[in-house]
Design a protein around this motif. Structure first.
Motif: not given
Length: 299
Positions: A112-126
């Motif tokens: 879950p931590i990695l998913t959150t970080v990847l989504a923030s970096i690549f999908l620009k999820e705020h």
């Protein structure tokens, strides 16, 4: 709400995996994996053409009419997803057999931590401050769980990264039916895993109960939860679906101590308490941020 329910239900199902996996303790993990993907492939293809024929044919037509550039991007996404799924399944079983069960359990906490970080970096999820604080609590819980098992941490990281990347890839704008998408993922993943088919242990006879439980695993613990995950991503951020993944180890944890009467440590109690707090904080912060954004938009 339906997207939240889909994500929650998918991870609740995975959390009870031990109920069907424990009775298969006499069989090698690799045997279970290979039969699982084979049964899942056959089952999902049958479901596509028997119960979702209209959507399947519409998806085939959609692929035919798609411009070459978009088709190429879609194929890259689908094949990449299938490779990550196959890699996750293979690594999970390899680490369980050759490293430790603890490493595979820890992977569920890191994912879950990695998913959150990847989504923030690549999908620009705020992510707001409350959500980042929830992520920080999750990191602390993982450190507590990894205490004394830091070698396992590396293997756990690789397993978690493969599924986290898979989840992020599912957040796309393609109009392909999600069930058909999952069908392609499972079929390609099965083809990639075929080289290890010859490693099946034939010394232990396969009973009717074995095949019945494998069928339950293929449909109830592979196709349905994966579909619910992909469906949930239609309406939720990848980071939200990722953080809800913590429901999986929490259910497994309570199942282990309440049903299987396994012993627990103080570190585990503190770690899972922090994870539970992190889930609540992350989702409360997410809902508050969405409502705040809607209020501003309506002004």
């Amino acid at each position: 709400m339906k997207y939240y329910l889909s994500a929650v239900l998918g991870f609740l199902i995975w959390g009870t995996f031990a109920l069907v996996l424990k009775p298969l303790g006499a069989y090698a993990a690799l045997d279970i994996l290979i039969h699982r993907v084979l049964f899942a492939s056959v089952s999902i293809v049958i479901a596509c053409f028997l119960f979702r024929r209209k959507q399947t044919l519409a998806s085939i037509q959609y692929l035919r009419n798609l411009p070459k550039k978009q088709l190429k991007n879609l194929l890259i996404n689908v094949i990449g997803s299938a490779i990550l799924l196959a890699l996750n399944w293979f690594l999970f079983i390899y680490v369980m057999n050759t490293v430790s069960v603890n490493a595979t359990s820890l992977a569920y906490l890191i994912c879950p931590i990695l998913t959150t970080v990847l989504a923030s970096i690549f999908l620009k999820e705020h992510l707001n401050k409350g959500q980042w604080f929830a992520v920080a609590l999750s990191v602390v819980s993982c450190i507590l769980m990894a205490y004394g098992h830091f070698i396992d941490l590396f293997y756990s990281f690789v397993i978690a990264l493969s599924y986290a990347a898979y989840l992020v890839l599912q957040k796309n704008s393609f109009q392909l039916d999600k069930f058909v998408t999952l069908t392609i993922h499972i079929l390609v993943s099965t083809l990639l895993l075929l080289p290890v088919l010859g490693m099946i242990d034939t010394s232990v006879p396969k009973t009717d109960d074995f095949y019945l439980l494998i069928l339950v695993i293929a449909i109830g613990y592979t196709i349905i939860p994966l579909f619910l995950n992909i469906y949930a991503l239609k309406g939720l951020d990848s980071s939200v679906v990722g953080i809800l993944l913590y429901l999986n180890p929490i259910i497994s944890f309570f199942l282990a101590i309440l049903y299987y009467k396994e012993s627990i440590t103080l570190f585990q109690i503190i770690a899972f308490s922090l994870i539970f707090l992190a889930i609540i904080l992350f989702n409360v912060s997410y809902i508050y941020e969405r409502r705040k954004t809607k209020r501003i938009a309506n002004i």
